[in-house]
Design a protein around this motif. Structure first.
Motif, PDB file in Angstrom:
ATOM      1  N   ASN A 193       0.649  -1.016   0.098  1.00 39.39           N
ATOM      2  CA  ASN A 193      -0.001  -0.158   0.094  1.00 39.39           C
ATOM      3  C   ASN A 193       0.772   1.133  -0.025  1.00 39.39           C
ATOM      4  O   ASN A 193       2.095   1.182   0.224  1.00 39.39           O
ATOM      5  CB  ASN A 193      -0.943  -0.013   1.027  1.00 39.39           C
ATOM      6  N   ILE A 194       0.351   2.353  -0.493  1.00 36.57           N
ATOM      7  CA  ILE A 194       0.861   3.621  -0.441  1.00 36.57           C
ATOM      8  C   ILE A 194      -0.038   4.471   0.622  1.00 36.57           C
ATOM      9  O   ILE A 194      -1.431   4.848   0.218  1.00 36.57           O
ATOM     10  CB  ILE A 194       0.907   4.322  -1.415  1.00 36.57           C
ATOM     11  N   LEU A 195       0.640   5.045   1.582  1.00 31.16           N
ATOM     12  CA  LEU A 195      -0.406   5.884   2.772  1.00 31.16           C
ATOM     13  C   LEU A 195       0.227   7.223   2.939  1.00 31.16           C
ATOM     14  O   LEU A 195       1.529   7.434   2.573  1.00 31.16           O
ATOM     15  CB  LEU A 195      -0.582   5.115   4.072  1.00 31.16           C
ATOM     16  N   LEU A 196      -0.321   7.965   3.384  1.00 31.21           N
ATOM     17  CA  LEU A 196       0.090   9.602   3.781  1.00 31.21           C
ATOM     18  C   LEU A 196       1.077   9.263   5.264  1.00 31.21           C
ATOM     19  O   LEU A 196       0.711   8.476   6.034  1.00 31.21           O
ATOM     20  CB  LEU A 196      -0.937  10.243   4.131  1.00 31.21           C
ATOM     21  N   LYS A 197       1.931  10.134   5.200  1.00 28.97           N
ATOM     22  CA  LYS A 197       2.714  10.117   6.444  1.00 28.97           C
ATOM     23  C   LYS A 197       2.056  11.327   7.212  1.00 28.97           C
ATOM     24  O   LYS A 197       2.243  11.497   8.240  1.00 28.97           O
ATOM     25  CB  LYS A 197       4.097  10.647   6.104  1.00 28.97           C
ATOM     26  N   SER A 198       1.363  12.439   6.571  1.00 30.14           N
ATOM     27  CA  SER A 198       0.957  13.838   7.134  1.00 30.14           C
ATOM     28  C   SER A 198       0.036  14.040   6.228  1.00 30.14           C
ATOM     29  O   SER A 198      -0.121  13.780   4.916  1.00 30.14           O
ATOM     30  CB  SER A 198       2.087  14.630   7.421  1.00 30.14           C
ATOM     31  N   SER A 199      -0.499  15.232   6.694  1.00 30.73           N
ATOM     32  CA  SER A 199      -1.365  16.115   5.622  1.00 30.73           C
ATOM     33  C   SER A 199      -0.809  17.114   4.649  1.00 30.73           C
ATOM     34  O   SER A 199      -1.383  17.794   4.016  1.00 30.73           O
ATOM     35  CB  SER A 199      -2.459  16.894   6.355  1.00 30.73           C
ATOM     36  N   ASP A 200       0.518  17.099   4.745  1.00 23.87           N
ATOM     37  CA  ASP A 200       1.459  18.098   4.004  1.00 23.87           C
ATOM     38  C   ASP A 200       1.455  17.470   2.563  1.00 23.87           C
ATOM     39  O   ASP A 200       2.233  16.174   2.435  1.00 23.87           O
ATOM     40  CB  ASP A 200       2.844  18.026   4.417  1.00 23.87           C
ATOM     41  N   PRO A 201       0.926  18.058   1.436  1.00 22.89           N
ATOM     42  CA  PRO A 201       1.006  17.431   0.271  1.00 22.89           C
ATOM     43  C   PRO A 201       2.408  17.436  -0.290  1.00 22.89           C
ATOM     44  O   PRO A 201       2.847  16.932  -1.292  1.00 22.89           O
ATOM     45  CB  PRO A 201       0.300  18.464  -0.680  1.00 22.89           C
ATOM     46  N   PHE A 202       3.521  18.131   0.523  1.00 17.77           N
ATOM     47  CA  PHE A 202       4.806  18.073  -0.187  1.00 17.77           C
ATOM     48  C   PHE A 202       5.641  17.238   0.637  1.00 17.77           C
ATOM     49  O   PHE A 202       6.848  16.942   0.328  1.00 17.77           O
ATOM     50  CB  PHE A 202       5.642  19.543  -0.192  1.00 17.77           C
ATOM     51  N   GLU A 203       5.184  16.401   1.609  1.00 18.70           N
ATOM     52  CA  GLU A 203       5.753  15.202   2.143  1.00 18.70           C
ATOM     53  C   GLU A 203       5.716  13.952   1.265  1.00 18.70           C
ATOM     54  O   GLU A 203       4.490  13.650   1.079  1.00 18.70           O
ATOM     55  CB  GLU A 203       5.419  14.913   3.401  1.00 18.70           C
ATOM     56  N   HIS A 204       6.625  13.324   1.041  1.00 16.12           N
ATOM     57  CA  HIS A 204       6.422  12.036   0.385  1.00 16.12           C
ATOM     58  C   HIS A 204       5.592  11.070   1.081  1.00 16.12           C
ATOM     59  O   HIS A 204       5.713  10.801   2.278  1.00 16.12           O
ATOM     60  CB  HIS A 204       7.946  11.248   0.164  1.00 16.12           C
ATOM     61  N   PRO A 205       4.809  10.069   0.553  1.00 20.42           N
ATOM     62  CA  PRO A 205       3.996   9.145   1.176  1.00 20.42           C
ATOM     63  C   PRO A 205       5.032   7.850   1.797  1.00 20.42           C
ATOM     64  O   PRO A 205       6.300   7.811   1.434  1.00 20.42           O
ATOM     65  CB  PRO A 205       3.269   8.861  -0.087  1.00 20.42           C
ATOM     66  N   ALA A 206       4.430   7.110   2.651  1.00 19.69           N
ATOM     67  CA  ALA A 206       4.775   6.099   3.165  1.00 19.69           C
ATOM     68  C   ALA A 206       4.499   4.652   2.019  1.00 19.69           C
ATOM     69  O   ALA A 206       3.364   4.329   1.901  1.00 19.69           O
ATOM     70  CB  ALA A 206       4.352   5.891   4.560  1.00 19.69           C
ATOM     71  N   ILE A 207       5.761   4.167   1.312  1.00 24.09           N
ATOM     72  CA  ILE A 207       5.414   3.133   0.364  1.00 24.09           C
ATOM     73  C   ILE A 207       5.766   1.871   0.850  1.00 24.09           C
ATOM     74  O   ILE A 207       6.960   1.713   1.295  1.00 24.09           O
ATOM     75  CB  ILE A 207       6.358   3.537  -0.895  1.00 24.09           C
TER      76      ILE A 207
END
Length: 643
Positions: free
Chosen positions: A491-505
């Protein structure tokens, strides 16, 4: 003798110069001569480029104030620049969509891309140079989470940050996948998905193809390919002697020899790959093919670069939410801009950031839920690859393209001169020059009672004649063994609500016994090919370096399994995190690629694949975008929203 005209920027010229003249022996006389010769070559190249002129690209806009309105500066919340269709992401699919949809002059189309144009970049257009962009600002340099089944390693996941997306940094392999893959899509895609079956979907491959026949490959049936599309494909590019030896060895080992891996008969066999390289030796990307100067001169098309989408804008007053616009910015702390979409928003990402996704995950990051869709970010599939390097004795490898020795530097400078003058030579290698597709249950390759790893307990292929394994050969030191029908899901999930932070892959590589068994079976055939003439004749089987694969044919089962885990990497084919499937099956989009439960919003890229194809993903992604363009135009016409 034909010279090569490549538009070039100062930054790209500096990168190219560095590639040619670095590591030339310090201040030695030889080093100075190499640098001088390389400099003359590059200056000549630059002057030729300047003299040829640069194409006008009037639709490309870097001033975002000329695209949208700054949030907070508008006279009212509804006062924003308006387009009919807003496309979020100018990648492999986005450029196709922008070009095709803007063919209708009554549609105002906006394409938003976080990166810049790559059509002037020689590191993109020179086929072998793409690896030089990895680790730079031209690429999203992503990494997976720690993978427990691959020795606790994080795997590098580069995604191109430029128009054309990953068609600008891939290995240029033109491949459909197997026909059965798309029949499987039709079964998995839900109501109305029958048009995704191969017999119907195949026409979109033909639509984008401009196949150039080759006298060296007369057995290819030209009328099985498209000839009028924007993307030139053919057998252009380097063909190393060891590439042909690999093809011959695979054939002798029991893998059928094919003329073409892209036919209605499927791809079981070995062949020289078709490439996204044109007749002048240049990489073909979806930007160079679809966003031509003529397309960019259309008054109804605007392309905004340096525009990172931060969230979607929804109207939630109706019976279901409707996507009505997009917010975007140049960088994290810059002004936010907004545009309104009258008819549709088409995107490749930012669903979760906009409130479309698993409720608990959105709540974790304090993102208001617009549409609860549990499948967003799930069902991640990727092709794992195990690389095996061997030492060869002919001295014809292309390792000099990445080596730091003085002699290799001289070879590299000469290769640049050949490329500049002819558009040919080593720089046109696509890195993976030939490929072999086969099944892990093939009785010819795995005869009964043979000393081979046990067969997988399930069949993950899309059909009885579809592959689940691939080899490819590189003239730059490795053979790849790839599982093309993995059952491991991530899965690919968010690390935060910051659109400039790379996701958790988290690809969750080889988390099933099936995937490990298939790769081990593939390794047994790969080592057999290594010891089959004529490839075996040019391999130094006495090489003792443990990083090489010469010892693998005699490896114990436990050693082989450890090797697979320690040397497994990604083939850079992530798919299926917004897959086309019924909502009840965790699907995100329907057969029209419309997001379940949200009006005016579609997803168009490899994330919609119901399941990963048994081949390379660039071609299927382009075909998906071609089909999506037709569906969108047909829908708008049927609803009376298109003049």
């Amino acid at each position: 003798m034909a010279s090569l005209n490549l538009p070039i920027s100062a930054e790209s010229l500096a990168s190219l110069t560095s590639l040619v003249v670095d590591y030339t022996g310090g201040d030695s006389r030889l080093g100075r001569r190499v640098r001088l010769g390389a400099a003359f070559t590059l200056v000549a190249l630059a002057l030729r480029i300047v003299a040829s002129g640069r194409p006008k690209r009037s639709a490309v806009q870097r001033d975002l104030r000329k695209v949208g309105k700054v949030v907070g500066e508008a006279e009212s919340e509804d006062n924003f620049d308006e387009y009919d269709v807003v496309i979020v992401g100018g990648g492999t699919a986005g450029c196709v969509l922008a070009s095709r949809l803007s063919e209708n002059r009554d549609l105002r189309v906006l394409l938003l891309e976080a990166g810049d144009s790559a059509v002037k970049d020689p590191l993109v257009r020179i086929p072998s140079a793409f690896t030089l962009m990895l680790g730079t600002a031209k690429v999203f340099n992503l990494f997976t989470t720690l993978q427990q089944n691959t020795g606790g390693r994080r795997h590098f996941w580069p995604r191109a940050k430029m128009l054309g997306g990953c068609s600008s940094i891939n290995a240029l392999i033109f491949h459909y996948g197997d026909p059965a893959d798309y029949d499987e899509w039709a079964r998995l895609g839900g109501e109305g998905a029958e048009t995704w079956a191969y017999k119907d979907f195949h026409k979109y491959f033909l639509k984008f193809e401009k196949f150039v026949p080759s006298k060296a490959h007369p057995q290819v049936v030209a009328n099985e390919h498209g000839v009028n599309g924007p993307i030139e494909v053919g057998f252009h590019g380097n063909h190393a002697a060891n590439t042909q030896r690999f093809i011959d060895a695979c054939s002798r080992a029991g893998i059928p020899r094919l003329a073409d891996l892209n036919t209605p008969r499927g791809s079981l066999g070995v062949a020289k790959v078709l490439t996204y390289i044109d007749s002048r030796g240049r990489r073909v990307t979806t930007e160079s093919a679809y966003l031509t100067p003529a397309v960019l001169s259309r008054p109804n098309l605007k392309v905004a670069v340096g525009a990172t989408a931060t969230r979607l804008i929804f109207d939630t007053t109706g019976p279901s939410p409707r996507a009505v616009g997009v917010e975007f910015a140049s960088f994290k702390h810059s002004a936010r801009f907004r545009v309104r979409a009258k008819k549709e928003v088409i995107l490749a990402y930012i669903l979760m950031l906009s409130g479309v996704g698993p409720e608990a995950h959105l709540a974790e990051h304090k993102i208001p839920v617009v549409a609860p869709l549990s499948g967003v970010g799930e069902h991640l599939m990727d092709h794992p690859v195990v690389n095996v390097a061997v030492a060869e004795t002919t001295g014809t490898s292309l390792n000099f393209l990445k080596s730091k020795t003085t002699w290799h530097q001289i070879q590299r400078a000469y290769a640049y001169l050949i490329y500049y003058l002819t558009g040919k030579g080593p720089l046109t290698t696509n890195v993976a020059e030939a490929a072999a597709f086969f099944r892990s249950t093939d009785p010819v390759l795995f005869p009964p009672n043979a000393a081979v790893p046990p067969a997988p307990t399930e069949d993950s292929t899309s059909g009885p004649h579809a592959p689940d394994l691939e080899f490819f050969v590189s003239p730059m030191a490795f053979n790849g063994n790839t599982s093309h029908r993995p059952t491991s899901l991530g899965n690919i999930l968010l690390k935060s609500s910051d659109p400039f932070e790379h996701p958790a892959i988290n690809p969750n590589y080889i988390s099933t016994e099936h995937d490990l068994a298939v790769l081990e079976r593939g390794m047994s055939v790969l080592t057999r090919v290594m010891y089959t003439s004529p490839l075996a004749d040019v391999i130094d089987h006495t090489a003792a370096d443990v990083r090489l694969g010469h010892w693998l044919p005699t490896a114990k089962p436990t050693e082989l399994r450890t090797y697979v885990r320690n040397y497994l990497e990604t083939l850079y084919h992530p798919t299926s995190t917004a897959r086309m499937a019924p909502l009840s099956d965790g699907g995100v989009v329907d057969a029209q690629l419309k997001v379940h439960g949200v009006r005016g919003l579609r997803v168009v890229d490899a994330s919609i694949f119901p399941t990963i194809v048994s081949g390379h993903t660039a071609g299927p992604t382009i075909a998906v975008a071609e089909k999506a363009s037709d569906m969108i135009l047909q829908d708008l016409a049927a609803s009376g929203r298109l003049a």
